[in-house]
Design an enzyme around this catalytic site. Structure first.
Site, PDB file in Angstrom:
ATOM      1  CG  ASN A  48      38.702  62.415  37.679  1.00  0.00           C
ATOM      2  OD1 ASN A  48      39.422  62.374  36.676  1.00  0.00           O
ATOM      3  ND2 ASN A  48      37.856  63.408  37.919  1.00  0.00           N
TER       4      ASN A  48
ATOM      5  CB  SER B 147      38.724  66.726  50.121  1.00  0.00           C
ATOM      6  OG  SER B 147      39.030  67.906  49.376  1.00  0.00           O
TER       7      SER B 147
ATOM      8  CD  GLU C  29      38.062  69.250  38.178  1.00  0.00           C
ATOM      9  OE1 GLU C  29      38.511  68.402  37.396  1.00  0.00           O
ATOM     10  OE2 GLU C  29      38.204  69.176  39.421  1.00  0.00           O
TER      11      GLU C  29
ATOM     12  CG  HIS D  49      34.426  66.080  37.181  1.00  0.00           C
ATOM     13  ND1 HIS D  49      35.047  67.265  37.499  1.00  0.00           N
ATOM     14  CD2 HIS D  49      34.748  65.199  38.161  1.00  0.00           C
ATOM     15  CE1 HIS D  49      35.727  67.088  38.626  1.00  0.00           C
ATOM     16  NE2 HIS D  49      35.565  65.843  39.036  1.00  0.00           N
TER      17      HIS D  49
ATOM     18  CE  LYS E 202      39.699  65.913  39.715  1.00  0.00           C
ATOM     19  NZ  LYS E 202      39.296  66.956  40.649  1.00  0.00           N
TER      20      LYS E 202
ATOM     21  N   GLY F 156      39.168  69.134  45.530  1.00  0.00           N
ATOM     22  CA  GLY F 156      40.529  69.668  45.456  1.00  0.00           C
ATOM     23  C   GLY F 156      40.862  70.703  46.512  1.00  0.00           C
TER      24      GLY F 156
ATOM     25  CD  GLU G 288      33.340  64.288  42.229  1.00  0.00           C
ATOM     26  OE1 GLU G 288      34.349  63.813  42.763  1.00  0.00           O
ATOM     27  OE2 GLU G 288      33.351  64.777  41.095  1.00  0.00           O
TER      28      GLU G 288
HETATM   29  P1  13P Z   1      39.676  65.567  44.959  1.00  0.00           P
HETATM   30  O1  13P Z   1      39.636  64.160  45.510  1.00  0.00           O
HETATM   31  O2  13P Z   1      41.042  65.996  44.537  1.00  0.00           O
HETATM   32  O3  13P Z   1      38.987  66.526  45.858  1.00  0.00           O
HETATM   33  O4  13P Z   1      38.822  65.541  43.581  1.00  0.00           O
HETATM   34  C1  13P Z   1      37.554  64.997  43.596  1.00  0.00           C
HETATM   35  C2  13P Z   1      37.093  64.846  42.208  1.00  0.00           C
HETATM   36  O5  13P Z   1      36.867  65.812  41.497  1.00  0.00           O
HETATM   37  C3  13P Z   1      36.969  63.498  41.683  1.00  0.00           C
HETATM   38  O6  13P Z   1      36.284  63.511  40.472  1.00  0.00           O
END
Ligand code: 13P
Length: 250
Positions: free
Chosen positions: A9, A211, A97, A95, A11, A172, A166
């Protein structure tokens, strides 16, 4: 039985030239031997170029978001058929976010999952609790509610469905879940899927995300109820992401 799915992903990262460079390198690095499926989720702007590079390769194309209505006056949104038109196979729904930055609720996420499934776009339904919810002992209640409402419109049709667990606090932050906690949640999700979809529930992949890095990927990917990873930050670097895909086979 379930082929692990390792998904990148990206983003809101990478211009078209950056996406191209990354994919060219990834194609050189990915394991040729099967046993793992790899998918990349670029920004909408890079989907067409990604399709050009990935057609005929083993890497599947995914989109980070979709709008549930088929067509109409929805400025700035993208429909399922527009994504299918671009050769997109997977789409992220709900997701963290989208839920927490853009205020998407469970019902709206459920409409996306339903719209995707109706048009042969495979939804990756993302679920996960916040740190406060976990500390209050409510992690499963949150995930269960997100699952229930996320698949509410599917009836008994689970075709293509993937679940990504997640935990919000692991996204993140560099602080991944403990593998034992990720496994406990993935197992609970698995039994919920069996109750909800019967034997078909066993075919649905449950990924872990939050992560995931090359140095911890193996700890998650060796767990029997974890069928892959949804990777954010580490997926921006093709070498790191390829190392995560290779970790499935170790
Ligand atoms: P990170 O791997 O940066 O923690 O992000 C995870 C994520 O949101 C994947 O969709």
């Amino acid at each position: 039985m379930r082929v692990p799915l390792i998904a990148a992903n990206w983003k809101m990262h990478k211009t078209i030239p950056e996406a191209r460079t990354c994919l060219v390198r990834l194609l050189e690095l990915l394991p040729p031997e099967g046993g793992v499926e790899v998918a990349v989720f670029p920004s909408f702007t890079a989907l067409a170029e990604a399709r050009r590079l990935l057609t005929g390769t083993a890497i599947a194309l995914g989109a980070q978001n979709v709008y549930p209505e088929p067509t109409g006056a929805y400025t700035g949104e993208v429909s399922v058929s527009q994504l299918v038109d671009l050769g997109v196979h997977y789409v992220l729904c709900g997701h963290s976010e989208r839920r927490h930055v853009f205020g998407e609720d469970d019902a709206f996420v459920g409409r996306k999952v339903q719209a995707a499934t109706a048009h042969e776009l495979a939804p990756i339904l993302c679920v996960g609790e916040t740190l406060d919810e976990r500390r209050a002992g409510g992690a499963w209640a949150v995930v269960e509610r997100q699952l229930e409402r996320g698949v509410a419109g599917l009836g008994d049709n689970s075709r293509g469905l993937v679940i990504a667990y997640e935990p919000v606090w692991a996204i993140g932050t560099g602080v991944a879940a403990q593998p034992a906690d990720a496994h406990a949640m993935a197992s609970q999700i698995r039994s919920w899927l069996r109750d909800r979809f019967g034997a078909k529930g066993d075919e649905i992949r449950v990924q872990y995300g939050g992560s995931v890095k090359p140095d911890n990927a193996r700890e998650f990917l060796r767990l029997p109820d974890v069928d892959g990873a949804l990777v954010g930050g580490a997926s921006l670097d093709p070498d790191a992401f390829a190392a995560i895909a290779h970790a499935v086979l170790r």
